[in-house]
Scaffold this motif. Structure first.
Motif, PDB file in Angstrom:
ATOM      1  N   VAL A  64      -0.947  -2.521   1.666  1.00  0.00           N
ATOM      2  CA  VAL A  64      -0.432  -3.611   2.511  1.00  0.00           C
ATOM      3  C   VAL A  64      -1.453  -4.739   2.620  1.00  0.00           C
TER       4      VAL A  64
ATOM      5  N   TYR B 266      10.850  -2.619  15.242  1.00  0.00           N
ATOM      6  CA  TYR B 266      10.817  -2.357  13.802  1.00  0.00           C
ATOM      7  C   TYR B 266       9.514  -1.699  13.337  1.00  0.00           C
TER       8      TYR B 266
ATOM      9  N   ALA C  54      13.128  -2.948   2.513  1.00  0.00           N
ATOM     10  CA  ALA C  54      13.293  -2.908   3.968  1.00  0.00           C
ATOM     11  C   ALA C  54      14.433  -3.832   4.391  1.00  0.00           C
TER      12      ALA C  54
ATOM     13  N   HIS D 174       0.907  -2.636  12.260  1.00  0.00           N
ATOM     14  CA  HIS D 174       2.045  -1.727  12.066  1.00  0.00           C
ATOM     15  C   HIS D 174       1.548  -0.355  11.616  1.00  0.00           C
TER      16      HIS D 174
ATOM     17  N   GLN E  41      14.994  -4.354   8.172  1.00  0.00           N
ATOM     18  CA  GLN E  41      13.982  -5.214   8.825  1.00  0.00           C
ATOM     19  C   GLN E  41      14.319  -6.699   8.739  1.00  0.00           C
TER      20      GLN E  41
ATOM     21  N   LEU F 213       3.611   4.945  -0.502  1.00  0.00           N
ATOM     22  CA  LEU F 213       4.852   4.357   0.006  1.00  0.00           C
ATOM     23  C   LEU F 213       4.575   2.907   0.316  1.00  0.00           C
ATOM     24  N   THR F 214       5.378   2.028  -0.254  1.00  0.00           N
ATOM     25  CA  THR F 214       5.215   0.644   0.151  1.00  0.00           C
ATOM     26  C   THR F 214       6.579  -0.015   0.248  1.00  0.00           C
ATOM     27  N   GLY F 215       6.640  -1.129   0.944  1.00  0.00           N
ATOM     28  CA  GLY F 215       7.942  -1.744   1.159  1.00  0.00           C
ATOM     29  C   GLY F 215       7.873  -3.259   1.218  1.00  0.00           C
TER      30      GLY F 215
ATOM     31  N   LEU G 113      10.140   1.002  -1.192  1.00  0.00           N
ATOM     32  CA  LEU G 113      11.238   0.897  -0.247  1.00  0.00           C
ATOM     33  C   LEU G 113      11.649  -0.566  -0.062  1.00  0.00           C
TER      34      LEU G 113
ATOM     35  N   ASP H 132       9.751   4.896   7.839  1.00  0.00           N
ATOM     36  CA  ASP H 132       9.656   4.600   6.400  1.00  0.00           C
ATOM     37  C   ASP H 132       8.485   5.339   5.754  1.00  0.00           C
ATOM     38  N   ILE H 133       7.380   5.328   6.460  1.00  0.00           N
ATOM     39  CA  ILE H 133       6.149   5.857   5.863  1.00  0.00           C
ATOM     40  C   ILE H 133       6.093   7.381   6.000  1.00  0.00           C
TER      41      ILE H 133
ATOM     42  N   GLN I  88       9.223   1.293  10.792  1.00  0.00           N
ATOM     43  CA  GLN I  88       8.298   1.321   9.650  1.00  0.00           C
ATOM     44  C   GLN I  88       7.546   2.656   9.609  1.00  0.00           C
TER      45      GLN I  88
ATOM     46  N   GLN J  72      -0.230  -6.398   8.084  1.00  0.00           N
ATOM     47  CA  GLN J  72       0.494  -5.145   8.343  1.00  0.00           C
ATOM     48  C   GLN J  72      -0.358  -4.090   9.037  1.00  0.00           C
TER      49      GLN J  72
ATOM     50  N   ARG K 208      10.476  -6.704   2.414  1.00  0.00           N
ATOM     51  CA  ARG K 208      11.756  -7.177   2.943  1.00  0.00           C
ATOM     52  C   ARG K 208      12.464  -7.951   1.833  1.00  0.00           C
TER      53      ARG K 208
ATOM     54  N   VAL L 212      -0.684   3.503   1.898  1.00  0.00           N
ATOM     55  CA  VAL L 212       0.249   2.402   2.123  1.00  0.00           C
ATOM     56  C   VAL L 212      -0.427   1.086   1.743  1.00  0.00           C
TER      57      VAL L 212
END
Ligand code: TRP
Length: 362
Positions: free
Chosen positions: A178, A160, A72, A185, A75, A36-38, A70, A167-168, A164, A182, A40, A176
């Protein structure tokens, strides 16, 4: 991987060590992992994103992991800057990812998190699993508050990272990818997963404790030598730039007055950065690129980079143009992604309800 699960707050070195162990496990057991990654949706992506994260994503998804990309969009609201462009930026993010080689389909889905009510419903229970002291000492959030120059800081800024975690964890993400910023987070996500399991799901954990996968590629400086490449600083080559725009930007790049080109990241960071970029395009080592250019000077180095980068990005840019002409198809990719993500999120939410003894209607 059980032995890797008992770290609470960790150093960068420890995170790196875990990340390498994780990579080995992904290669050995790709189907046991969920990626899973995201991002903005604040603008189009540039070559720093491409070499730093997109290529890595593409490689991982080709190993056959279930991959959630994802967007975001919620965010973005935390620092009030770019929300008028959210819709366009969302389409462009998807276009950049697909043009870079991610193939949307059964295994790889794209979706804005604002469209997944079941994911957002995890927020309330998760908020009760962390203290405001834990949230207010997050160094990445502190940096963002400082650099956004906000008159008053909205509570979304502090919370946020909990979102997150939603989200994960909604898809039981285990991997993840990142950047270093990050990691705080991800620590909050790991804390929430552990506390949820301990408080509500003794014996049969609902959530796996996910790991950060840190990029192996060295970070790329802006063309002006600034630590960060970013569109707003005007020091970035966007993936969507034309070949002429690319040439013009590289021509203006900062170098130094020594004609003899050598690879010296400490002493000559700007020249080293251009050499590194050539090497990422051609597969040579930066030292070999420097040797090839020798005393022909910075002009020759810039020429070499322009050619190598334009050649490397030519197929991606052609695909990008093709995709830009078909926004209807991109929206369909997002609709399909939302449907797939909602199904997964609904299953997780029922498990959460059951664990919390709130499945009143079942
Ligand atoms: N916070 C990330 C950023 O600022 C974006 C993001 C949102 C994200 N949700 C995520 C990243 C989940 C990884 C996993 O870039």
């Amino acid at each position: 991987m059980a032995e890797l699960n008992d770290t609470h707050s960790m150093s960068y070195d420890k995170a790196l060590e875990l990340s390498r162990a994780l990579e080995a496990d992904i290669r050995a057991n790709p189907h046991r992992h969920v990626l899973l990654t995201g991002d903005r949706p604040t603008g189009r992506l540039h070559i720093g994103h491409y070499f730093g994260s997109l290529l890595n994503r593409v490689e991982l998804s080709r190993l056959g992991l279930r991959t959630f990309i994802l967007i975001a969009d919620y965010q973005v609201l935390t620092d009030h800057e770019a929300f008028s462009d959210i819709k366009e930026n969302t389409l462009n993010l998807v276009i950049d990812n697909i043009a870079a080689g991610l193939a949307p389909g059964k295994n790889t889905v794209f979706f804005p998190h604002s469209y997944i009510p079941e994911l957002n419903q995890l927020m309330l229970p998760f908020l009760t699993l962390v203290s405001s002291a834990e949230l207010s000492r997050n160094p990445t959030v502190k940096d963002e508050i400082a650099s956004a120059g906000l008159k008053s800081v909205n509570e979304g800024m502090y919370t946020y990272p909990v979102h997150q975690a939603c989200d994960i964890l909604f898809c039981k993400g285990t991997v993840v990818p990142v950047g270093k910023d990050q990691l705080p987070h991800l620590e909050i996500t790991r804390l929430i997963a552990r506390r949820f399991n301990e408080n509500y799901a003794k014996g049969t954990p609902v959530f796996p404790v996910p790991f950060a996968l840190l990029s192996r590629s060295p970070s790329i400086l802006g063309l002006d030598g600034n630590q960060k490449m970013s569109k707003s600083r005007g020091n970035a080559v966007m993936l969507s730039a034309s070949e002429d725009e690319t040439a013009a930007l590289i021509k203006k790049a900062k170098t130094d007055s020594d004609r003899n080109i050598t690879y010296d990241p400490q002493g000559r960071p700007e020249v080293a950065n251009l050499l590194l970029l050539v090497s990422l395009c051609t597969g040579e080592t930066p030292e070999d690129v420097a040797g090839r250019i020798g005393d022909k000077g910075a002009g020759a180095l810039k020429q070499a980079l322009t050619e190598a980068l334009n050649e490397k990005l030519r197929p991606l840019r052609a695909e990008r143009k093709r995709l830009e002409r078909d926004p209807g198809w991109i929206r369909q990719v997002l609709r399909d992604g939302v449907a797939a993500a909602r199904q997964v999120a609904a299953e997780t939410l029922s498990e959460v309800r059951r664990a919390m003894n709130m499945d009143h209607l079942e």
